[in-house]
Scaffold this active site. Structure first.
Site, PDB file in Angstrom:
ATOM      1  CE  LYS A 199      -3.577   2.389   2.693  1.00 34.78           C
ATOM      2  NZ  LYS A 199      -4.363   2.440   3.905  1.00 34.78           N
ATOM      3  CD  GLU A 205       9.489  -5.870   7.227  1.00 36.15           C
ATOM      4  OE1 GLU A 205       8.952  -4.765   6.791  1.00 36.15           O
ATOM      5  OE2 GLU A 205       8.709  -6.465   8.324  1.00 36.15           O
ATOM      6  N   GLY A 257      -4.943  -1.851   4.855  1.00 38.76           N
ATOM      7  CA  GLY A 257      -3.918  -2.821   4.380  1.00 38.76           C
ATOM      8  C   GLY A 257      -4.628  -4.204   4.612  1.00 38.76           C
ATOM      9  NE  ARG A 258      -6.671  -3.770  10.742  1.00 34.82           N
ATOM     10  CZ  ARG A 258      -5.952  -2.585  10.841  1.00 34.82           C
ATOM     11  NH1 ARG A 258      -4.827  -2.402   9.990  1.00 34.82           N
ATOM     12  NH2 ARG A 258      -6.614  -1.563  11.675  1.00 34.82           N
ATOM     13  CD  GLU A 343      -2.029  -4.288  11.522  1.00 35.41           C
ATOM     14  OE1 GLU A 343      -0.925  -4.691  11.460  1.00 35.41           O
ATOM     15  OE2 GLU A 343      -2.383  -3.980  10.349  1.00 35.41           O
ATOM     16  CG  HIS A 374      -4.624 -35.852  16.158  1.00 35.37           C
ATOM     17  ND1 HIS A 374      -4.598 -37.117  16.748  1.00 35.37           N
ATOM     18  CD2 HIS A 374      -5.469 -35.628  15.184  1.00 35.37           C
ATOM     19  CE1 HIS A 374      -6.020 -37.484  16.084  1.00 35.37           C
ATOM     20  NE2 HIS A 374      -6.436 -36.887  15.268  1.00 35.37           N
ATOM     21  CE  LYS A 503       5.473  -1.181  10.191  1.00 36.10           C
ATOM     22  NZ  LYS A 503       4.594  -0.212   9.335  1.00 36.10           N
TER      23      LYS A 503
HETATM   24  O1  F6P Z   1       3.165  -2.866   9.715  1.00 37.33           O
HETATM   25  C1  F6P Z   1       1.934  -3.051   9.587  1.00 37.33           C
HETATM   26  C2  F6P Z   1       1.295  -2.732   8.317  1.00 37.33           C
HETATM   27  O2  F6P Z   1       1.181  -1.502   8.015  1.00 37.33           O
HETATM   28  C3  F6P Z   1       0.064  -3.305   8.062  1.00 37.33           C
HETATM   29  O3  F6P Z   1      -1.053  -2.744   8.391  1.00 37.33           O
HETATM   30  C4  F6P Z   1       0.191  -3.674   6.706  1.00 37.33           C
HETATM   31  O4  F6P Z   1      -0.878  -4.565   5.988  1.00 37.33           O
HETATM   32  C5  F6P Z   1       1.555  -3.949   6.222  1.00 37.33           C
HETATM   33  O5  F6P Z   1       2.150  -3.170   7.290  1.00 37.33           O
HETATM   34  C6  F6P Z   1       2.077  -3.746   4.844  1.00 37.33           C
HETATM   35  O6  F6P Z   1       1.928  -2.496   4.688  1.00 37.33           O
HETATM   36  P1  F6P Z   1       2.272  -2.195   3.001  1.00 37.33           P
HETATM   37  O7  F6P Z   1       1.185  -2.643   2.229  1.00 37.33           O
HETATM   38  O8  F6P Z   1       2.290  -0.595   2.936  1.00 37.33           O
HETATM   39  O9  F6P Z   1       3.535  -2.719   2.453  1.00 37.33           O
END
Ligand code: F6P
Length: 536
Positions: A199, A205, A257-258, A343, A374, A503
């Protein structure tokens, strides 16, 4: 006395009552709800809980008093209900593509429809081999994203495996190099398409993995950027990465995002199952939206699921909730719901900044049945803590020749909720031990280990079959459940400030680990761990 006080008082009065005793009156129909649609009938059974008519009346007045309906209507209308970020909350518009929704005086729907049409065209081109890599038709798609840009698409790709007739789809999320290494290892860069799904297009990452993927592709492909697509709200950043606008699928910051898998973030799913099945998934979500918007609160599935959640977490004080899909293809549903629920509703202050006076959302966890049986069901049945269980179960599977296995799956699921409800008394356990020839203290000792307290609450969501439409209904059901719980708790379910501090500290620690800065100001534990890592 507030409704919360009344609820707590009522719960105190009934907490030792056996849920099973409530079935002396026929309660199954009263404490369940159904929705009928194109996808067949979905049934939410919450009768195996200690919620009685009085509790339900109080819970419904809690929802009414919190203004759930007004808030719901405001959300669908594009009001800025995400007050801490000053944003509308319109993921629902991604799956209700007709009509008009105004944000800041502008109808946002034409742009959504245009992006959806571009996604469809791109997906058709890739799937038909009209869009190719250097080595020919695309055989593999690698989606690089994390959190909401990963968990939903991963979950849906697994869930919709019977409909998967496009290129193989792989997901890379973790910054741990092991993840991208293991995914790319078996792939041919010349026939691979990489989607960078972010987003913000700043997530460390994702951007690190995107650079790694670009280097990997550049080893064999002359124009690697031509085999990249991007999904983001940040067109300037996707351009800076070198991705042509024709392969950039944008969305607005009013899609959390979620909550974003319904739009461009779902591109990998669309590539896997095709635009038609993806649209069926959207239609299922839209169907649940229509139900949520129109059904009276007392028959409204998301509202009822939320009220059961509130009863267990905030009134009874149960700290966790297990999500137990008896549907192997919902393997990643618990992980997806962890982000969606935790979240969204893991907050400690109310919308106005005041401290919450009630607990926020519970810990959500789970695994598919029968595997979980199990592993951790021992604790659920005999541990000292009560874990409300949420079972999900399809009436039929996708494998007609394995229908006997599906019946066994159903039997196991129903047996678990029955066992949680009934338990096994000491008397029964004593008789069992006597039948084995045990007597006296040994009979008693052995019997005690075989007692199940029972009286442990569960709900079951039953659906005809895990089709794209039904998956859409299920996901929208849980999204709205989170919304209703958030409104009742008085929190903002649409921000996530709690992820920021870690972060920031990670960014500050990187130079320390690389020896470019000292650990001044760090605590002794962190300094010791840094030293350990640097020494190796
Ligand atoms: O760190 C949490 C977050 O902001 C989530 O809410 C989001 O889904 C995820 O990181 C990834 O964010 P992006 O889509 O901006 O890379």
């Amino acid at each position: 006395m507030t409704i919360w006080d009344e609820l707590k008082r009522h719960q105190e009065a009934v907490k030792d009552r056996a849920i099973l005793s409530l079935f002396a009156q026929d309660r199954a129909a009263e404490f369940s709800a159904r929705i009928a649609s194109d996808g067949g009938e979905m049934l939410l059974d919450f009768s195996k809980t200690n919620i009685d008519a009085d509790a339900m009346a109080l819970l419904l007045s809690l929802a009414g008093g919190a203004g759930v309906e007004a808030r719901r209507d405001a959300m669908f209308a594009g009001a800025k209900i995400n007050e801490t970020e000053g944003r509308a909350v319109l993921h629902t518009a991604l799956r209700n593509l007709s009509g008009c929704v105004m944000v800041d005086g502008q109808d946002v729907m034409p742009a959504l429809r245009a992006t959806h049409a571009r996604m469809q065209e791109f997906a058709r081109d890739v799937r038909a081999g009209r869009f190719t890599g250097q080595g020919g038709a695309i055989t593999d798609v690698v989606n690089i994203g994390i959190g909401g840009s990963d968990l939903g698409p991963v979950m849906a790709t697994l869930a919709l495996a019977p409909y998967h007739d496009g290129p193989a789809v792989h997901y890379v999320s973790n910054v741990d190099g092991a993840h991208i290494h293991d995914v790319l290892k078996g792939l041919d860069p010349e026939t691979t398409l990489v989607i960078i799904a972010s987003k913000t297009f700043t997530t460390i990452e994702t951007m690190t993995n995107a650079e790694t993927a670009r280097r990997w592709m550049a080893e064999k492909v002359t124009d690697p950027a031509a085999q990249f697509a991007a999904v983001s709200t940040a067109a300037d950043k996707t351009a800076a990465f070198g991705i042509a606008p024709s392969r950039v699928f944008g969305f607005e910051d009013w899609v959390g995002g979620r909550y974003s898998m319904w739009g461009p973030i779902g591109l990998a799913v669309m590539l896997a199952v095709g635009p038609e099945e993806f649209d069926a998934f959207l239609a299922g979500g839209a169907d649940m939206d229509a139900h949520f918007r129109s059904a009276p609160l007392a028959q409204n599935l998301p509202v009822l699921l939320a009220l059961v959640g509130i009863w267990h977490a905030q009134v009874c004080g149960y700290a966790t909730r297990a999500v137990l899909p008896y549907d192997q293809r919902l393997l990643r549903l618990p992980a997806y719901l962890q982000q969606l629920e935790m979240e969204s509703n893991g907050k400690r202050v109310a919308m106005d900044g005041s401290d919450l006076t009630i607990d926020s959302g519970p810990v959500v966890w789970g695994e598919p049945g029968t595997n979980g049986q199990h592993a951790f069901y021992q604790l659920i049945h005999q541990g000292t803590r009560v874990v409300p269980c949420e079972f999900l179960l399809a009436a039929t599977g996708h494998e007609p020749d394995l229908a006997h296995q599906h019946r066994l799956l159903i039997a196991n699921c129903l047996a678990q909720s029955e066992a949680l409800l009934r338990g096994r008394s000491l008397d029964t356990a004593l008789q069992m031990m006597a039948a084995k020839g045990l007597t006296g203290p040994e009979q008693d000792r052995q019997a005690r280990h075989r007692v199940f307290p029972g009286n442990r609450p569960s709900t079951t969501l039953a659906y005809p079959r895990l089709t794209p439409f039904v998956l859409g209904q299920i996901i929208a059901l849980y999204e709205h459940r989170v919304f209703v719980e958030g409104v009742i708790l008085g929190i903002n379910s649409y921000d996530q400030w709690g992820v920021e501090l870690g972060k920031e500290l990670a960014l500050a620690l990187q130079p320390v680990l690389e020896g470019q800065a000292d650990g001044a100001g760090k605590d002794g534990s962190t300094r010791m761990l840094v030293e350990y890592m640097r020494g190796r």
